[in-house]
Design a protein around this motif. Structure first.
Motif, PDB file in Angstrom:
ATOM      1  N   THR A 143       0.836  -1.192   0.000  1.00 43.34           N
ATOM      2  CA  THR A 143       0.000   0.000   0.000  1.00 43.34           C
ATOM      3  C   THR A 143       0.875   1.248   0.000  1.00 43.34           C
ATOM      4  O   THR A 143       1.857   1.319   0.726  1.00 43.34           O
ATOM      5  CB  THR A 143      -0.901  -0.001   1.257  1.00 43.34           C
ATOM      6  OG1 THR A 143      -1.683  -1.184   1.230  1.00 43.34           O
ATOM      7  CG2 THR A 143      -1.804   1.206   1.302  1.00 43.34           C
ATOM      8  N   LYS A 191       1.250   2.115  -7.098  1.00 43.95           N
ATOM      9  CA  LYS A 191       0.808   1.179  -8.145  1.00 43.95           C
ATOM     10  C   LYS A 191      -0.272   1.804  -9.033  1.00 43.95           C
ATOM     11  O   LYS A 191      -0.169   1.773 -10.261  1.00 43.95           O
ATOM     12  CB  LYS A 191       0.257  -0.110  -7.516  1.00 43.95           C
ATOM     13  CG  LYS A 191       1.234  -0.851  -6.635  1.00 43.95           C
ATOM     14  CD  LYS A 191       0.626  -2.080  -6.011  1.00 43.95           C
ATOM     15  CE  LYS A 191      -0.548  -1.831  -5.104  1.00 43.95           C
ATOM     16  NZ  LYS A 191      -0.231  -1.199  -3.825  1.00 43.95           N
ATOM     17  N   THR A 192      -1.307   2.352  -8.408  1.00 49.01           N
ATOM     18  CA  THR A 192      -2.417   2.929  -9.164  1.00 49.01           C
ATOM     19  C   THR A 192      -1.957   4.159  -9.926  1.00 49.01           C
ATOM     20  O   THR A 192      -2.314   4.351 -11.090  1.00 49.01           O
ATOM     21  CB  THR A 192      -3.587   3.266  -8.221  1.00 49.01           C
ATOM     22  OG1 THR A 192      -3.952   2.083  -7.506  1.00 49.01           O
ATOM     23  CG2 THR A 192      -4.793   3.772  -8.988  1.00 49.01           C
ATOM     24  N   ALA A 243      -0.151   3.088 -13.038  1.00 55.20           N
ATOM     25  CA  ALA A 243      -1.066   2.649 -14.097  1.00 55.20           C
ATOM     26  C   ALA A 243      -1.725   3.845 -14.786  1.00 55.20           C
ATOM     27  O   ALA A 243      -1.791   3.897 -16.021  1.00 55.20           O
ATOM     28  CB  ALA A 243      -2.125   1.714 -13.509  1.00 55.20           C
ATOM     29  N   ARG A 244      -2.201   4.805 -14.000  1.00 55.26           N
ATOM     30  CA  ARG A 244      -2.852   5.986 -14.576  1.00 55.26           C
ATOM     31  C   ARG A 244      -1.882   6.800 -15.426  1.00 55.26           C
ATOM     32  O   ARG A 244      -2.234   7.238 -16.523  1.00 55.26           O
ATOM     33  CB  ARG A 244      -3.404   6.869 -13.456  1.00 55.26           C
ATOM     34  CG  ARG A 244      -4.592   6.290 -12.742  1.00 55.26           C
ATOM     35  CD  ARG A 244      -4.977   7.191 -11.593  1.00 55.26           C
ATOM     36  NE  ARG A 244      -6.068   6.624 -10.797  1.00 55.26           N
ATOM     37  CZ  ARG A 244      -6.311   6.967  -9.557  1.00 55.26           C
ATOM     38  NH1 ARG A 244      -5.552   7.884  -8.950  1.00 55.26           N
ATOM     39  NH2 ARG A 244      -7.313   6.417  -8.905  1.00 55.26           N
ATOM     40  N   GLU A 280     -11.678   2.578 -14.819  1.00 56.16           N
ATOM     41  CA  GLU A 280     -11.015   2.185 -13.578  1.00 56.16           C
ATOM     42  C   GLU A 280     -12.048   1.637 -12.609  1.00 56.16           C
ATOM     43  O   GLU A 280     -13.033   2.298 -12.293  1.00 56.16           O
ATOM     44  CB  GLU A 280     -10.291   3.381 -12.966  1.00 56.16           C
ATOM     45  CG  GLU A 280      -9.412   2.996 -11.810  1.00 56.16           C
ATOM     46  CD  GLU A 280      -8.540   4.138 -11.331  1.00 56.16           C
ATOM     47  OE1 GLU A 280      -8.148   4.085 -10.148  1.00 56.16           O
ATOM     48  OE2 GLU A 280      -8.237   5.057 -12.113  1.00 56.16           O
ATOM     49  N   ASN A 333     -12.645  -0.786  -8.880  1.00 57.32           N
ATOM     50  CA  ASN A 333     -12.012  -1.176  -7.630  1.00 57.32           C
ATOM     51  C   ASN A 333     -12.797  -2.333  -7.033  1.00 57.32           C
ATOM     52  O   ASN A 333     -13.994  -2.206  -6.783  1.00 57.32           O
ATOM     53  CB  ASN A 333     -11.973   0.006  -6.667  1.00 57.32           C
ATOM     54  CG  ASN A 333     -11.156  -0.305  -5.438  1.00 57.32           C
ATOM     55  OD1 ASN A 333     -11.367  -1.296  -4.772  1.00 57.32           O
ATOM     56  ND2 ASN A 333     -10.207   0.575  -5.132  1.00 57.32           N
ATOM     57  N   ILE A 381      -8.346  -0.609 -15.890  1.00 54.69           N
ATOM     58  CA  ILE A 381      -7.534  -0.757 -14.682  1.00 54.69           C
ATOM     59  C   ILE A 381      -8.436  -1.344 -13.611  1.00 54.69           C
ATOM     60  O   ILE A 381      -9.478  -0.778 -13.292  1.00 54.69           O
ATOM     61  CB  ILE A 381      -6.966   0.598 -14.201  1.00 54.69           C
ATOM     62  CG1 ILE A 381      -6.037   1.198 -15.262  1.00 54.69           C
ATOM     63  CG2 ILE A 381      -6.235   0.424 -12.866  1.00 54.69           C
ATOM     64  CD1 ILE A 381      -5.542   2.597 -14.919  1.00 54.69           C
ATOM     65  N   ASP A 439      -8.332  -2.260  -9.818  1.00 51.04           N
ATOM     66  CA  ASP A 439      -7.554  -2.085  -8.590  1.00 51.04           C
ATOM     67  C   ASP A 439      -8.052  -3.035  -7.508  1.00 51.04           C
ATOM     68  O   ASP A 439      -9.213  -3.442  -7.514  1.00 51.04           O
ATOM     69  CB  ASP A 439      -7.690  -0.634  -8.119  1.00 51.04           C
ATOM     70  CG  ASP A 439      -6.493  -0.164  -7.324  1.00 51.04           C
ATOM     71  OD1 ASP A 439      -5.673  -1.007  -6.891  1.00 51.04           O
ATOM     72  OD2 ASP A 439      -6.375   1.063  -7.117  1.00 51.04           O
ATOM     73  N   GLU A 440      -7.166  -3.368  -6.595  1.00 54.49           N
ATOM     74  CA  GLU A 440      -7.484  -4.245  -5.461  1.00 54.49           C
ATOM     75  C   GLU A 440      -8.027  -5.597  -5.941  1.00 54.49           C
ATOM     76  O   GLU A 440      -8.952  -6.154  -5.369  1.00 54.49           O
ATOM     77  CB  GLU A 440      -8.486  -3.574  -4.506  1.00 54.49           C
ATOM     78  CG  GLU A 440      -8.104  -2.189  -4.056  1.00 54.49           C
ATOM     79  CD  GLU A 440      -6.941  -2.120  -3.080  1.00 54.49           C
ATOM     80  OE1 GLU A 440      -6.464  -3.185  -2.633  1.00 54.49           O
ATOM     81  OE2 GLU A 440      -6.515  -1.000  -2.769  1.00 54.49           O
ATOM     82  N   CYS A 489      -4.182  -4.980 -13.902  1.00 53.40           N
ATOM     83  CA  CYS A 489      -4.694  -5.395 -12.594  1.00 53.40           C
ATOM     84  C   CYS A 489      -3.695  -4.956 -11.530  1.00 53.40           C
ATOM     85  O   CYS A 489      -2.486  -4.994 -11.758  1.00 53.40           O
ATOM     86  CB  CYS A 489      -4.872  -6.906 -12.540  1.00 53.40           C
ATOM     87  SG  CYS A 489      -6.054  -7.535 -13.754  1.00 53.40           S
ATOM     88  N   ILE A 490      -4.224  -4.550 -10.383  1.00 51.95           N
ATOM     89  CA  ILE A 490      -3.377  -4.054  -9.300  1.00 51.95           C
ATOM     90  C   ILE A 490      -3.719  -4.814  -8.025  1.00 51.95           C
ATOM     91  O   ILE A 490      -4.898  -4.947  -7.686  1.00 51.95           O
ATOM     92  CB  ILE A 490      -3.587  -2.540  -9.101  1.00 51.95           C
ATOM     93  CG1 ILE A 490      -3.240  -1.789 -10.395  1.00 51.95           C
ATOM     94  CG2 ILE A 490      -2.769  -2.024  -7.918  1.00 51.95           C
ATOM     95  CD1 ILE A 490      -3.637  -0.337 -10.393  1.00 51.95           C
TER      96      ILE A 490
END
Length: 186
Positions: free
Chosen positions: A35, A39-40, A43-44, A58, A60, A105, A107-108, A133-134
């Motif tokens: 965290t 990461k996010t 990607a952005r 995007e 989540n 994207i 996330d999580e 993917c994150i």
């Protein structure tokens, strides 16, 4: 490019995104790290760097149930406006005319419900757009199949020295008063 990260991670993601249409063996990239390591943001910024910053869906997996994540992806491929699946008011949805596809994207991803992961993997295998993917948990057994078929990028939390060096560089570039090469030592 202003993207920075461990051992060429940003450059690897950019190279993958740029080559995606020509080489679709890896339909997805999986960015893993603790965290707060960016990461996010990576990607952005990578999407923006390749000119797709306004064409990002995007999602989540913590804030949306798996069914809503998969429904949003399905809607994207019906070329509905971005705001249709991104949420917002009805008037905002009507004002948006931006068609998809672009880059997705997710996330999580480690928080996705187990029954939804197989549907998501199926979508990724047949995707006509890159999927980033994150995940914060790289030891999650649910992600084994995804990590095996994705471009795997690991990120680390930056050290205090790395943050200080970057802040110093920005201060000098922006010619902020009181900044010099040694003023930001960790």
């Amino acid at each position: 490019s202003q993207l920075i990260g461990p051992q060429g991670t940003p450059q690897t993601l950019l190279k993958w995104l740029r080559a995606w249409k020509q080489d679709t063996r890896q339909k997805s990239a999986l960015i893993i790290g603790p965290t707060g390591c960016g990461k996010t943001l990576l990607a952005r910024l990578a999407c923006k760097e390749i000119g797709m910053g306004d064409r990002v869906l995007e999602l989540n997996c913590i804030t949306k149930k798996t069914k809503k994540v998969l429904d949003a992806i399905r809607s994207a491929f019906l070329c509905r406006p971005v705001s249709y699946y991104a949420g917002g008011t009805a008037s905002a949805r009507q004002q948006s005319t931006l068609p998809f596809p672009g880059v997705i994207i997710i996330d999580e991803i480690h928080a996705i419900e187990p029954n939804g992961l197989s549907g998501l993997l199926s979508f990724i295998r047949n995707s006509r757009v890159p999927v980033i993917c994150i995940a914060g948990d790289d030891y999650n057994k649910k992600l084994t199949n995804l990590s095996a078929s994705s471009l795997l990028l690991r990120m680390l939390k930056p050290t205090s020295a790395q943050v200080a060096d970057r802040l110093s560089f920005i201060c000098i570039q922006e010619k902020l008063p009181g900044c010099n090469a040694g003023s930001m030592k960790a």
